[in-house]
Design a protein around this motif. Sequence first.
Motif, PDB file in Angstrom:
ATOM      1  N   ALA A  56     -25.921  35.068 -19.690  1.00 38.80           N
ATOM      2  CA  ALA A  56     -26.001  36.529 -19.773  1.00 38.80           C
ATOM      3  C   ALA A  56     -25.999  37.156 -18.388  1.00 38.80           C
ATOM      4  N   ILE A  57     -26.652  36.503 -17.430  1.00 36.19           N
ATOM      5  CA  ILE A  57     -26.724  37.054 -16.078  1.00 36.19           C
ATOM      6  C   ILE A  57     -25.389  36.926 -15.350  1.00 36.19           C
ATOM      7  N   LEU A  58     -24.730  35.780 -15.494  1.00 34.95           N
ATOM      8  CA  LEU A  58     -23.504  35.516 -14.741  1.00 34.95           C
ATOM      9  C   LEU A  58     -22.245  36.012 -15.434  1.00 34.95           C
ATOM     10  N   LYS A  59     -22.373  36.642 -16.593  1.00 35.33           N
ATOM     11  CA  LYS A  59     -21.207  37.137 -17.325  1.00 35.33           C
ATOM     12  C   LYS A  59     -20.589  38.314 -16.577  1.00 35.33           C
ATOM     13  N   PRO A  61     -18.602  41.844 -16.020  1.00 32.37           N
ATOM     14  CA  PRO A  61     -18.549  43.027 -16.882  1.00 32.37           C
ATOM     15  C   PRO A  61     -17.206  43.117 -17.591  1.00 32.37           C
ATOM     16  N   ALA A  62     -17.243  43.509 -18.845  1.00 30.70           N
ATOM     17  CA  ALA A  62     -16.025  43.609 -19.649  1.00 30.70           C
ATOM     18  C   ALA A  62     -15.269  44.878 -19.281  1.00 30.70           C
TER      19      ALA A  62
END
Length: 146
Positions: A56-59, A61-62
């Motif tokens: 979740a942290i390293l995702k 941004p879409a």
Amino acid sequence: MLGSWRWNVGFGLLGTLLIIIFSMNSNPMSVVLLRSLYAFVSFFVLAFAARAALAAILKPPAMIVNAEERQADNGSQLDLTTPDESEDLNDMLKAQLQGDANHSGKDNALAVQSSQFKPLNPPQFVSADDNQPEHLAKALRHLTGE
């Protein structure tokens, strides 16, 4: 998710190994094996939670691609596009050229501003017609301090 289930198993085995090493001397073998099983399950679940948090942290941004999604997300992101005001600009220029101040509300305000505006009209310097050498020499002496 970050990584695979092998990371969970590896952390579970690490927890099992730690429990076996630290409780082998003070506990019977059945208690050590039962606690190592609990440690394996606990570390397996903790590794799963850690991997989920890291994912979740390293995702990244879409990027918003869909127009409907963009409409739903209004106000949540900063929109740096400027509206197209070429029609308003053209109307103001036409009104200025025609001198029509009763075109619209914006044009009325513009007309009031333009009627109040008066350009600066400074006095023009006039050169002296008196070009006698004595007067010029006197002015030069005065300016040089002689």
